[in-house]
Design an enzyme around this catalytic site. Sequence first.
Site, PDB file in Angstrom:
ATOM      1  N   SER A  20      19.745  36.381 -32.928  1.00  0.00           N
ATOM      2  CA  SER A  20      20.762  35.397 -32.578  1.00  0.00           C
ATOM      3  C   SER A  20      20.686  35.081 -31.100  1.00  0.00           C
ATOM      4  CB  SER A  20      22.158  35.941 -32.899  1.00  0.00           C
ATOM      5  OG  SER A  20      22.554  36.909 -31.937  1.00  0.00           O
ATOM      6  N   ASP A  21      21.162  33.897 -30.723  1.00  0.00           N
ATOM      7  CA  ASP A  21      21.462  33.684 -29.321  1.00  0.00           C
ATOM      8  C   ASP A  21      22.655  34.570 -29.003  1.00  0.00           C
ATOM      9  OD1 ASP A  21      21.418  32.688 -26.735  1.00  0.00           O
ATOM     10  OD2 ASP A  21      21.191  30.607 -27.371  1.00  0.00           O
ATOM     11  N   TRP A  22      22.876  34.820 -27.731  1.00  0.00           N
ATOM     12  CA  TRP A  22      23.853  35.829 -27.323  1.00  0.00           C
ATOM     13  C   TRP A  22      25.274  35.407 -27.738  1.00  0.00           C
ATOM     14  CZ3 TRP A  22      19.338  37.252 -27.069  1.00  0.00           C
ATOM     15  CH2 TRP A  22      18.905  38.433 -26.464  1.00  0.00           C
ATOM     16  N   GLY A  65      25.959  34.476 -30.706  1.00  0.00           N
ATOM     17  CA  GLY A  65      25.830  33.349 -31.619  1.00  0.00           C
ATOM     18  C   GLY A  65      25.841  33.737 -33.082  1.00  0.00           C
TER      19      GLY A  65
END
Length: 761
Positions: free
Chosen positions: A262-264, A266
Amino acid sequence: MKNFKLIYLIFCLTIFSGCSPNTIRQSSLLQYDAKINHIIRQMTLEEKIAMLHGKHMFVSAGVKRLGVADMHYVDGPFGIREELQPDGWGSLGWETDRATFFPTGSALAATWSPELAYAYGTGMAREARLRGKDMILGPAINIQRIPTGGRTFEYLSEDPFLSSRLSVGYINGVQDNGVAACVKHYALNNQENNRGSVDVIVDERAMREIYFPPFKASVVEADAYGIMAAYNKVNGWWASESDMLLNKVLRDDWGFAGMVISDWTGTHSTVNAITNGLNVEMPTDKFLGKPLLEAVRAGTVSEDLINQRVREILRVRMAIKPIPPEQANVGVTSRKPQQKIAYDVAAKSIVLLKNSGILPLTLEKKPTIAVIGANATQAMASGGMGTGVKTLYEVTPLEGLRNRIGSDARVVYAKGYEPVVYRFSDMFEEKSPQVQKTEAREKRKVAQKLAQEAIEVAASADIVLFIGGNNRAVETEGSDRRDIKLPSGQDGLIQEIAKVNANIVTILTSGAPNDLNVIKPLSKALLISWFNGTEGGNALADTLLGKISPSGRLPFTFPVKLEDSPAYALGNYPQGQKANDIFANLVAKTESDITLKNEKVNEAQLKNADTAFYSEGSLMGYRWFDTKSIPIMYPFGHGLTYTTFEYSDLKTDKGTYTTRDTIKLFFTLENTGTSAAEEVVQGYVHRVNPSVEWPVKELKAFSRVQLDPGETRSVTLEIPVEHLRYWNQDTQTWSDDLCDIELLIGASAGDIRLKRRITLK
C-alpha cells in the site's frame, strides 16, 4: 556508459525480438516456489500475519528463526532517501546517507532514452545497496494528465509509449543490480488534490490504452518485483483493494508474481484488501495485523489465501539478497560513477524551445553576463512535501556557469524575486487576516527591492540569463498547482528587464509546464532545464556555452493556456478540494501535535471533490490537441539543437501487413548544419479509414541518432502491428482495426517531415 550500452543492447534484442505487449512471459520469481513452500510449512500463523504489515516506517517483517530477513524499503524515485527514525519522519542526522540527486522523472523522460533510463536505475540500485535497502519505491510512472499535477515532475510523460520504454529501462537497471523496483502508483493517480478520497471514473479502453501500458510493460517486459497501490479509488474501488486492478489485470492478465504494497496509510479494510490482492499494509498494522489474524481464526479469511500472499512476498525476498547491517552505511552513499550518470541524464534532458541565434554563448569579447533569478541559486533536491534527497552536493545554475566560464566573462548575479517557500505547518495552521495582510505588505516591499536590483544589473550587461520557473515548493506532493503561471511575479520582472536589455535568454527550472505567453516573445532563446539533479548546473552551463548541443525533447505538451487542456476544457478538473492530504495527516500525527485545519467547504464542493470523471477518454495530451485542432505553445516531442537535420526518402519493407507482421520503416537523416548533435526521430501512426475512433496520431516508435556535421545515416524504426490494436470493451480483448495507416516521421508531434501509407489486412 559503454557497459550500460552493451547491456541495454542485449536487453533490447531480447525484449523486442520476442515479447509483444500482448504476450505474457513467465516471471523469474516463480523459480523460488518450491523452496518457499517448504518455508511456509514451518511458519506459524502469527509469523505469516506479521509479514503482511509494516514493522517500522520503512520496514516489513521477515522470519528471523527461519533465516528470512526483514524487507527494507527506501524512497525513490530520483534519489535514495536519508536514514530516518524507525517509527517517525525525523532524520537520524548521519553524514554517510548523503546520496546522489538524480534528475527527476520529467527530466529523465525528456532524454527520450531507454538506455539512459537503464543507467539511471543502475545508479539508484548501487546507492540503495550501499545503504542496505531491498526495494526502491520507484519509478513513478503515472500518466501526466493535468499540467498542474503536483507530481508531474516525478512522473515520466503524457504518452504511454514513451513512459513504457523508459519504465522498462529504469526497472531493468534497478533489478539487474540486486534491488527490487516498486512501481508506483497503480493506478490512475493523476492528481494530488483529494488523492486520498477521489474516485476516478474512467472507461476501460482509456485505462487499457493510456493509463495501464507503463505498468503493463513494467510487469510483462521488465518483470517488476513490486507494485505500490495508489491512494485513490478507480471506478468505485480503492486501488489497494480492487479485485479488477490487483487480481484480474495485474496478476491474471499480466502474470505479475511479486508483491503489492500500500501507499503509506492507503489501506482501508481487512478482508477486501487481503482478498483482492494487497500483500503489505504500510506502515501500520491497523487492518492487516490483529484484525486479519482474527479474521483467519474466525474462518472469514482462509489460511491458504494468507499463504499465497506470504508466498508472493517471499518470492521477492528470495530474489533480493539482503545486505548484512554491518555492511550497510559504511561510507558516503553518493559516488562518482552515479554522479556521472546524473550528469549524463541532465545533459541530454535540457530542451531548447526557442533560439534566434543567441545561443550558444560566445565569450571571445569577455562579455558581462547578468544572471537573474532566484532559481539560479535554488537547490531542488528537496523543498516540498514528500520525497526529497539529502544530496552530497548540488551544482546550481549559477555555480555551473561560474565553474565553466571562469575568467572568460564577467558574471553578475541578482536574485530578482523571492522564491516560494514550502512550510508544512501552512497546511494545518490558519493565520488571522491581520497577519496575512502584514505578511503581504512585507512581501511587496521585498519584491520591489529585488526587482530594482535586477533591473540595474540587467541594464549594464551584454546579455541576461533569466533563470526562473518553479521550484520544489511550487511543485509538491500532496497538492496540485492552482495554475501554470510563473510564480513570484516573474512575468512582470522579465517585462521590466526587457525594457533595459533585449538580449534575454530564459531558462526555466521547472518539472512541469508553465504559461509562456509573456516570456516567449521577450526571450531570444528559451530553454527548460528541469529539476536536474546533482550535476544540473554543470550540464546547463555546458549546453549554454555550446560544449554540448541540446538534445532533450518535451515529454508533454505546452498549452497556450491551461484551460485548453482536456480535463480543464471539459470541466472535469479541478473538482473542489477537501482539507488536508492523506500523507500530510500521517506526517503530522507522527511528527507533532499540529491541529488540522478546519477548512470551510460547502456540500457541493465536497460532493464534487469525491469524483474525477475522465470523459476525455483516450484523448490525453497531444492526442487531445491534435484531434480537437487546438493551438499549442510547443508540441509534444519538441526540442531544437545547434544544428539542422534533413529527413528524406521514407520507405517500408512492404505495402501491406498482416496482424503478425512488424512494420519496418527506413529513411535518411542528414546533419545539414555545422555542429555535432543528436536528433530524436519520432514515428507516429494515423489511421486513415478506421472502424473505431482514434486520435489523429499516436507515437509508436522513436530513436536517438548522433550525427556529425555533414553526416548522413539510414535510420530504421520498427512498429509491430500488434502494437496497433485497441481494447474492445464488448469482447474484453485486444482487437485489430484493419485499415489503411499513414506512417508519420518527424521531429515532434507538430513537426512531421515524412509520410507513407500502408495497409493492414
